[in-house]
Scaffold this active site. Structure first.
Site, mmCIF file in Angstrom:
data_model
loop_
_atom_site.group_PDB
_atom_site.id
_atom_site.type_symbol
_atom_site.label_atom_id
_atom_site.label_comp_id
_atom_site.label_asym_id
_atom_site.label_seq_id
_atom_site.Cartn_x
_atom_site.Cartn_y
_atom_site.Cartn_z
ATOM 1 N N HIS A 109 -1.897 1.057 5.332
ATOM 2 C CA HIS A 109 -1.762 1.299 3.896
ATOM 3 C C HIS A 109 -1.078 0.091 3.264
ATOM 4 O O HIS A 109 -0.362 -0.666 3.946
ATOM 5 C CB HIS A 109 -0.926 2.546 3.630
ATOM 6 C CG HIS A 109 -1.628 3.822 3.987
ATOM 7 N ND1 HIS A 109 -1.157 5.052 3.604
ATOM 8 C CD2 HIS A 109 -2.759 4.066 4.700
ATOM 9 C CE1 HIS A 109 -1.954 5.996 4.053
ATOM 10 N NE2 HIS A 109 -2.936 5.415 4.722
ATOM 11 N N GLU B 261 1.535 -0.199 1.410
ATOM 12 C CA GLU B 261 2.994 -0.210 1.551
ATOM 13 C C GLU B 261 3.414 -0.633 2.956
ATOM 14 O O GLU B 261 4.346 -1.417 3.124
ATOM 15 C CB GLU B 261 3.579 1.192 1.273
ATOM 16 C CG GLU B 261 3.231 1.753 -0.080
ATOM 17 C CD GLU B 261 1.997 2.657 -0.073
ATOM 18 O OE1 GLU B 261 2.034 3.682 -0.773
ATOM 19 O OE2 GLU B 261 1.002 2.349 0.626
ATOM 20 N N CYS C 94 2.281 8.158 0.303
ATOM 21 C CA CYS C 94 2.160 9.337 1.156
ATOM 22 C C CYS C 94 3.439 9.475 1.990
ATOM 23 O O CYS C 94 4.313 8.607 1.961
ATOM 24 C CB CYS C 94 0.940 9.203 2.070
ATOM 25 S SG CYS C 94 1.115 7.920 3.339
ATOM 26 N N CYS D 225 4.146 6.463 4.430
ATOM 27 C CA CYS D 225 4.672 5.264 3.777
ATOM 28 C C CYS D 225 6.090 5.490 3.262
ATOM 29 O O CYS D 225 6.943 4.607 3.374
ATOM 30 C CB CYS D 225 3.738 4.850 2.648
ATOM 31 S SG CYS D 225 2.127 4.285 3.247
#
Length: 159
Positions: A57, A59, A87, A90
Protein backbone atom coordinates in the site's frame (compact mmCIF):
# COMPACT_ATOMS: atom_id res chain seq x y z
CA UNK A 1 -6.34 29.74 4.86
CA UNK A 2 -3.88 29.24 7.71
CA UNK A 3 -0.23 28.42 7.08
CA UNK A 4 -0.82 24.93 8.52
CA UNK A 5 -3.73 24.33 6.13
CA UNK A 6 -1.67 25.67 3.25
CA UNK A 7 1.18 23.25 4.01
CA UNK A 8 -1.29 20.37 4.39
CA UNK A 9 -2.83 21.19 1.02
CA UNK A 10 0.61 21.37 -0.62
CA UNK A 11 1.66 17.95 0.67
CA UNK A 12 -1.70 16.38 -0.16
CA UNK A 13 -1.31 17.63 -3.73
CA UNK A 14 2.06 15.84 -3.82
CA UNK A 15 0.31 12.66 -2.64
CA UNK A 16 -2.31 13.14 -5.38
CA UNK A 17 0.45 13.22 -8.02
CA UNK A 18 1.61 9.83 -6.72
CA UNK A 19 -1.97 8.52 -6.71
CA UNK A 20 -2.36 9.48 -10.35
CA UNK A 21 0.92 7.72 -11.15
CA UNK A 22 -0.38 4.57 -9.41
CA UNK A 23 -3.52 4.77 -11.54
CA UNK A 24 -1.43 5.02 -14.71
CA UNK A 25 0.25 1.76 -13.64
CA UNK A 26 -3.15 0.05 -13.25
CA UNK A 27 -3.12 0.23 -9.44
CA UNK A 28 -5.79 1.67 -7.16
CA UNK A 29 -4.91 5.39 -7.12
CA UNK A 30 -3.53 6.04 -3.65
CA UNK A 31 -0.44 8.10 -2.92
CA UNK A 32 1.38 8.96 0.30
CA UNK A 33 4.20 11.21 1.43
CA UNK A 34 6.00 11.49 4.76
CA UNK A 35 7.15 14.94 5.81
CA UNK A 36 9.36 16.13 8.66
CA UNK A 37 9.92 19.82 9.42
CA UNK A 38 8.04 20.65 6.21
CA UNK A 39 10.55 18.69 4.10
CA UNK A 40 9.78 15.59 2.08
CA UNK A 41 11.26 12.47 3.69
CA UNK A 42 9.76 9.78 1.48
CA UNK A 43 6.91 8.89 -0.80
CA UNK A 44 4.98 5.87 -1.95
CA UNK A 45 2.09 4.82 -4.11
CA UNK A 46 -0.03 1.70 -4.28
CA UNK A 47 1.70 -1.17 -6.06
CA UNK A 48 0.38 -4.53 -4.77
CA UNK A 49 -0.36 -5.73 -8.31
CA UNK A 50 3.06 -4.80 -9.71
CA UNK A 51 4.97 -6.21 -6.73
CA UNK A 52 2.69 -9.23 -6.12
CA UNK A 53 2.54 -7.99 -2.52
CA UNK A 54 -0.70 -7.39 -0.64
CA UNK A 55 1.20 -5.13 1.80
CA UNK A 56 2.44 -2.76 -0.93
CA UNK A 57 0.00 0.00 0.00
CA UNK A 58 1.12 3.61 -0.50
CA UNK A 59 1.55 4.18 3.24
CA UNK A 60 3.61 1.03 3.80
CA UNK A 61 5.89 1.87 0.88
CA UNK A 62 6.37 5.41 2.21
CA UNK A 63 7.07 4.11 5.74
CA UNK A 64 9.59 1.55 4.48
CA UNK A 65 11.36 4.22 2.42
CA UNK A 66 11.38 6.66 5.35
CA UNK A 67 12.91 4.04 7.63
CA UNK A 68 15.80 3.61 5.21
CA UNK A 69 16.26 7.35 4.70
CA UNK A 70 16.01 8.22 8.41
CA UNK A 71 17.97 5.10 9.35
CA UNK A 72 15.41 4.44 12.07
CA UNK A 73 12.25 2.39 12.42
CA UNK A 74 10.76 5.17 14.57
CA UNK A 75 9.55 8.33 12.87
CA UNK A 76 8.62 10.81 15.58
CA UNK A 77 7.75 14.35 14.52
CA UNK A 78 6.67 13.21 11.06
CA UNK A 79 3.39 13.66 9.25
CA UNK A 80 2.05 11.12 6.79
CA UNK A 81 -0.21 12.49 4.04
CA UNK A 82 -2.30 9.96 2.13
CA UNK A 83 -5.11 10.37 -0.38
CA UNK A 84 -7.32 7.67 1.18
CA UNK A 85 -8.02 6.95 4.82
CA UNK A 86 -5.66 4.14 5.85
CA UNK A 87 -6.72 0.56 6.49
CA UNK A 88 -5.94 -1.21 9.76
CA UNK A 89 -2.69 -2.69 8.39
CA UNK A 90 -1.34 0.71 7.40
CA UNK A 91 -2.56 2.38 10.59
CA UNK A 92 -0.86 -0.35 12.62
CA UNK A 93 2.42 0.33 10.82
CA UNK A 94 2.03 4.06 11.55
CA UNK A 95 1.53 3.32 15.23
CA UNK A 96 4.64 1.12 15.33
CA UNK A 97 6.62 3.84 13.51
CA UNK A 98 5.38 6.44 16.03
CA UNK A 99 4.26 8.79 13.28
CA UNK A 100 3.02 11.95 14.98
CA UNK A 101 0.32 13.09 12.59
CA UNK A 102 -1.85 11.66 9.82
CA UNK A 103 -3.56 13.78 7.18
CA UNK A 104 -5.83 11.93 4.77
CA UNK A 105 -8.07 12.89 1.88
CA UNK A 106 -11.05 10.65 1.12
CA UNK A 107 -12.77 8.60 3.79
CA UNK A 108 -12.89 4.83 3.42
CA UNK A 109 -16.29 3.82 4.71
CA UNK A 110 -15.54 0.11 4.27
CA UNK A 111 -12.11 -0.37 5.83
CA UNK A 112 -11.05 3.02 7.18
CA UNK A 113 -9.07 2.77 10.43
CA UNK A 114 -8.82 6.49 11.17
CA UNK A 115 -12.41 7.08 12.20
CA UNK A 116 -14.73 5.83 9.45
CA UNK A 117 -14.97 2.19 10.55
CA UNK A 118 -12.34 1.94 13.30
CA UNK A 119 -10.21 4.57 15.01
CA UNK A 120 -6.93 2.81 15.67
CA UNK A 121 -5.07 6.12 15.48
CA UNK A 122 -6.46 7.21 18.82
CA UNK A 123 -7.45 3.93 20.48
CA UNK A 124 -6.97 3.94 24.24
CA UNK A 125 -5.68 0.37 24.06
CA UNK A 126 -2.52 1.38 22.17
CA UNK A 127 0.57 3.03 23.61
CA UNK A 128 0.77 5.74 20.93
CA UNK A 129 -1.80 8.16 19.53
CA UNK A 130 -1.68 9.81 16.13
CA UNK A 131 -3.08 13.27 15.55
CA UNK A 132 -5.71 13.14 12.79
CA UNK A 133 -6.82 15.53 10.10
CA UNK A 134 -9.28 14.00 7.68
CA UNK A 135 -10.88 15.33 4.53
CA UNK A 136 -7.92 17.34 3.20
CA UNK A 137 -8.80 17.76 -0.50
CA UNK A 138 -11.27 14.99 0.24
CA UNK A 139 -13.54 15.68 -2.72
CA UNK A 140 -10.65 15.62 -5.20
CA UNK A 141 -9.23 12.44 -3.67
CA UNK A 142 -12.65 10.75 -3.66
CA UNK A 143 -13.34 11.71 -7.28
CA UNK A 144 -10.03 10.19 -8.38
CA UNK A 145 -10.92 6.89 -6.70
CA UNK A 146 -14.53 6.92 -7.89
CA UNK A 147 -13.45 7.55 -11.47
CA UNK A 148 -10.95 4.72 -11.32
CA UNK A 149 -13.48 2.19 -10.04
CA UNK A 150 -16.15 3.40 -12.47
CA UNK A 151 -13.78 2.86 -15.42
CA UNK A 152 -12.77 -0.52 -14.01
CA UNK A 153 -16.41 -1.62 -13.74
CA UNK A 154 -17.17 -0.42 -17.26
CA UNK A 155 -14.15 -2.30 -18.60
CA UNK A 156 -15.19 -5.45 -16.76
CA UNK A 157 -18.64 -5.16 -18.31
CA UNK A 158 -17.24 -4.62 -21.79
CA UNK A 159 -18.85 -1.19 -22.16
Amino acid sequence: MSNHQSMDEHWMRCALVLARYAEEQGEVPVGAVIVKENKLVSKGCNSPIEHHDPTAHAEIRAIRNAGQILRNYRMPDTTLYVTLEPCHMCLGAMLHARIKRLVFGAQDTRTGAAGSVFNLAQAKQTNHRIELTGGMLGQECAELLQGFFKRRRQGALGE
